[in-house]
Design a protein around this motif. Structure first.
Motif, PDB file in Angstrom:
ATOM      1  N   LEU A 351       0.716  -1.323   0.019  1.00 47.65           N
ATOM      2  CA  LEU A 351      -0.020   0.125  -0.023  1.00 47.65           C
ATOM      3  C   LEU A 351       0.816   1.350   0.009  1.00 47.65           C
ATOM      4  O   LEU A 351       0.271   2.412  -0.090  1.00 47.65           O
ATOM      5  N   GLY A 352       2.216   1.240   0.206  1.00 49.33           N
ATOM      6  CA  GLY A 352       2.948   2.586   0.106  1.00 49.33           C
ATOM      7  C   GLY A 352       2.770   3.050   1.417  1.00 49.33           C
ATOM      8  O   GLY A 352       2.320   2.312   2.388  1.00 49.33           O
ATOM      9  N   ILE A 353       3.083   4.385   1.446  1.00 44.85           N
ATOM     10  CA  ILE A 353       3.260   5.028   2.913  1.00 44.85           C
ATOM     11  C   ILE A 353       2.237   6.304   2.884  1.00 44.85           C
ATOM     12  O   ILE A 353       1.682   6.698   4.024  1.00 44.85           O
ATOM     13  N   SER A 354       1.877   6.735   1.765  1.00 51.19           N
ATOM     14  CA  SER A 354       1.061   7.867   1.835  1.00 51.19           C
ATOM     15  C   SER A 354       0.062   8.095   0.502  1.00 51.19           C
ATOM     16  O   SER A 354       0.506   7.720  -0.571  1.00 51.19           O
ATOM     17  N   VAL A 355      -1.352   8.544   0.603  1.00 51.50           N
ATOM     18  CA  VAL A 355      -2.170   8.797  -0.191  1.00 51.50           C
ATOM     19  C   VAL A 355      -2.878  10.194   0.036  1.00 51.50           C
ATOM     20  O   VAL A 355      -3.266  10.428   1.149  1.00 51.50           O
ATOM     21  N   LYS A 356      -2.668  11.216  -0.813  1.00 51.93           N
ATOM     22  CA  LYS A 356      -3.230  12.424  -0.545  1.00 51.93           C
ATOM     23  C   LYS A 356      -4.358  12.964  -1.426  1.00 51.93           C
ATOM     24  O   LYS A 356      -5.007  13.723  -1.109  1.00 51.93           O
ATOM     25  N   LEU A 357      -4.438  11.918  -2.601  1.00 53.51           N
ATOM     26  CA  LEU A 357      -5.526  12.372  -3.540  1.00 53.51           C
ATOM     27  C   LEU A 357      -6.769  11.347  -3.405  1.00 53.51           C
ATOM     28  O   LEU A 357      -6.473  10.194  -3.394  1.00 53.51           O
ATOM     29  N   ARG A 358      -7.999  12.092  -3.503  1.00 54.66           N
ATOM     30  CA  ARG A 358      -9.124  11.498  -3.476  1.00 54.66           C
ATOM     31  C   ARG A 358      -9.308  10.183  -4.554  1.00 54.66           C
ATOM     32  O   ARG A 358      -9.648   9.118  -4.419  1.00 54.66           O
ATOM     33  N   LYS A 359      -8.653  10.543  -5.874  1.00 63.10           N
ATOM     34  CA  LYS A 359      -8.707   9.612  -6.893  1.00 63.10           C
ATOM     35  C   LYS A 359      -7.948   8.218  -6.600  1.00 63.10           C
ATOM     36  O   LYS A 359      -8.227   7.263  -6.869  1.00 63.10           O
ATOM     37  N   ASP A 360      -6.743   8.434  -5.929  1.00 58.78           N
ATOM     38  CA  ASP A 360      -6.049   7.276  -5.430  1.00 58.78           C
ATOM     39  C   ASP A 360      -6.442   6.618  -4.243  1.00 58.78           C
ATOM     40  O   ASP A 360      -6.581   5.335  -4.373  1.00 58.78           O
ATOM     41  N   LEU A 361      -7.339   7.120  -3.445  1.00 59.36           N
ATOM     42  CA  LEU A 361      -7.882   6.393  -2.512  1.00 59.36           C
ATOM     43  C   LEU A 361      -9.076   5.496  -2.972  1.00 59.36           C
ATOM     44  O   LEU A 361      -9.106   4.498  -2.583  1.00 59.36           O
ATOM     45  N   LYS A 362      -9.754   6.193  -4.001  1.00 60.29           N
ATOM     46  CA  LYS A 362     -10.788   5.686  -4.593  1.00 60.29           C
ATOM     47  C   LYS A 362     -10.448   4.530  -5.546  1.00 60.29           C
ATOM     48  O   LYS A 362     -10.747   3.213  -5.368  1.00 60.29           O
ATOM     49  N   LEU A 363      -9.157   4.821  -6.061  1.00 62.18           N
ATOM     50  CA  LEU A 363      -8.467   3.679  -6.903  1.00 62.18           C
ATOM     51  C   LEU A 363      -8.175   2.361  -6.064  1.00 62.18           C
ATOM     52  O   LEU A 363      -8.339   1.165  -6.440  1.00 62.18           O
TER      53      LEU A 363
END
Ligand SMILES: Nc1nc2c(ncn2[C@@H]2O[C@H](COP(=O)(O)OP(=O)(O)O)[C@@H](O)[C@H]2O)c(=O)[nH]1
Ligand SMILES: [Mg+2]
Length: 419
Positions: A351-363
């Motif tokens: 999962l990596g260490i960070s997600v900042k964008l809504r589209k990535d979270l959704k993806l």
């Protein structure tokens, strides 16, 4: 069957049933003996074993002495019988002598003459124990033994002699006892004194022996059948047990995998559920608002939104991680380790260490393809986890064991067909 083939087959069987070394050594001896029966004298030093053999053969083949003589097995072929003079069995016997003696009495002998001199009175505890072992063996294998009391000429008083024989008979219960005198026999032969020969007990012993020798082929057949029946039963049982264990382990592996997948699905559903408010907003997506130099130190709407996304992401990760921990899927396999220990986790790898964008979270958490990737990758690491690998190693070992058992069965069949 040649002896190499025999030994190779034996090797395969012993790999599974090491306790069959004795029966297989006996089979080997039978094979090597061919048609010839083997008669072995067994007893302590100086009880007259060698001398008795000489009388039975009618030839001074075996060396007779008052000191310890027979240091190894000597054998002599006469009248189509193999005669074995084993080393004396005593508590302080040298290891190598003892090995010869053991081989003679347990492997080679078709007929065992247990020798005891009446000069010594009753059996000592050692002889008694040996005698009882023979009795037990005879019960199981039908192999024949006989108790020969030697040197009866040394006890001239008939009452004393009768008393000694009587007390030995008590120790030996139902066993047939034959009292003999080698010297008397020799004197009788040399001086043509038929009565002396008769009184030596040797002709009676010879008669008895001849009857036993006639039975040897039948007894050997029985011995072989019994060994193979026992052996094949043992191997079948082992096969069955191993198959059951493999089955159980396979079930366990399958159940664990199913449980892991089901639980993961539940967690992923819950995560998706929990993320709904943040994934689907009405109005502007603030997270897309870029940072600029001017508002570097300001808490902008964009920054706040991206923070919320990061927190939601972290929460989802924590949920999933607790699932992984429960199943022991934590560290990376050795081959995949970096030198930053804190990053060497399955979570980071997937999962990596960070997600900042809504589209990535959704993806990652909402789209079916993202969820499918998570299932696939976590399952991959699940299979590589320590406990799981351990179980699979066990399964592999059992499967190898199964192969070895089947090999032993094949070996047993080969032996049986040719023995
Ligand atoms: N008087 C007598 N002596 C015997 C008889 N048999 C053996 N001996 C003697 O007992 C000693 C030991 O005999 P041996 O056959 O070498 O015993 P082993 O060690 O059991 O083989 C020798 O001195 C033999 O001559 C027997 O029947 N009568
Ligand atoms: Mg001897």
């Amino acid at each position: 069957m040649d002896i190499h083939t025999f030994d190779a087959a034996t090797h395969d069987i012993l790999a599974i049933l090491p306790e069959y070394d004795m029966p297989l050594a006996r089979l080997r001896a039978i094979l090597q003996a061919g048609q010839i029966p083997t008669v072995t004298v067994i007893g302590k030093y100086n009880h007259g074993k060698s001398r008795l053999l000489n009388e039975l053969i009618g030839n001074d083949i075996f060396s007779v002495a008052d000191k310890r003589e027979t240091v190894n097995l000597s054998e002599h072929l006469q009248h189509n019988i193999r005669w074995l003079d084993a080393p004396g069995l005593d508590a302080d016997v040298a290891a190598i002598d003892d090995q010869y003696a053991q081989d003679a009495m347990w492997n080679k002998a078709d007929i065992r003459l247990m020798i005891h001199s009446v000069r010594e009175g009753e059996f000592d505890p050692f002889e008694l124990q040996l005698f009882q072992q023979f009795e037990q063996d005879t019960e199981q294998t039908q192999r024949q033994s006989i108790l020969v009391l030697t040197q009866i000429d040394q006890i001239p008083d008939q009452t004393v002699l009768a008393h000694i024989i009587d007390s030995i008979q008590k120790q030996a219960s139902a066993a047939t006892i034959l009292p003999v005198s080698a010297t008397r026999h020799r004197q009788g032969i040399e001086n043509s004194k038929q009565l002396l020969v008769q009184r030596s007990g040797i002709p009676e012993l010879q008669q008895k022996l001849s009857n036993m020798i006639d039975k040897v082929p039948t007894v050997r057949q029985f011995e072989k059948s019994k060994i193979f029946a026992d052996l094949n039963k043992q191997l079948s049982q082992q096969l069955e047990t191993t198959e059951t264990n493999i089955q159980q382990l396979n079930n366990t592996l399958q159940q664990q995998r199913q449980a892991f997948e089901q639980d993961l699905n539940q967690i992923l559903d819950k995560v998706r559920q929990d993320l709904q408010p943040i994934l689907h907003i009405s109005g502007l997506d603030d997270s897309l608002e870029p940072d600029s130099f001017a508002n570097m130190y300001k808490l902008t709407a964009g920054k706040r939104d991206r923070n919320r996304i990061q927190v939601a992401y972290s929460r989802a990760c924590i949920e999933i991680n607790s699932h992984l921990v429960r199943y022991g899927v934590v560290g990376l396999p050795d081959t995949q380790k970096s030198n930053v220990r804190s990053l060497d986790t399955v979570m980071v790898a997937v999962l990596g260490i960070s997600v900042k964008l809504r589209k990535d979270l959704k993806l990652i958490f909402e789209d079916e393809s993202g969820r499918e990737r998570l299932r696939r990758e976590f399952a991959h690491y699940f299979e590589l986890s320590t406990d799981r690998m351990h179980l699979k190693q066990q399964l592999q070992d059992l499967q190898q064991q199964l192969q070895r058992i089947m090999q032993a069965q094949q070996a047993s069949k080969t032996l049986e067909q040719t023995s």
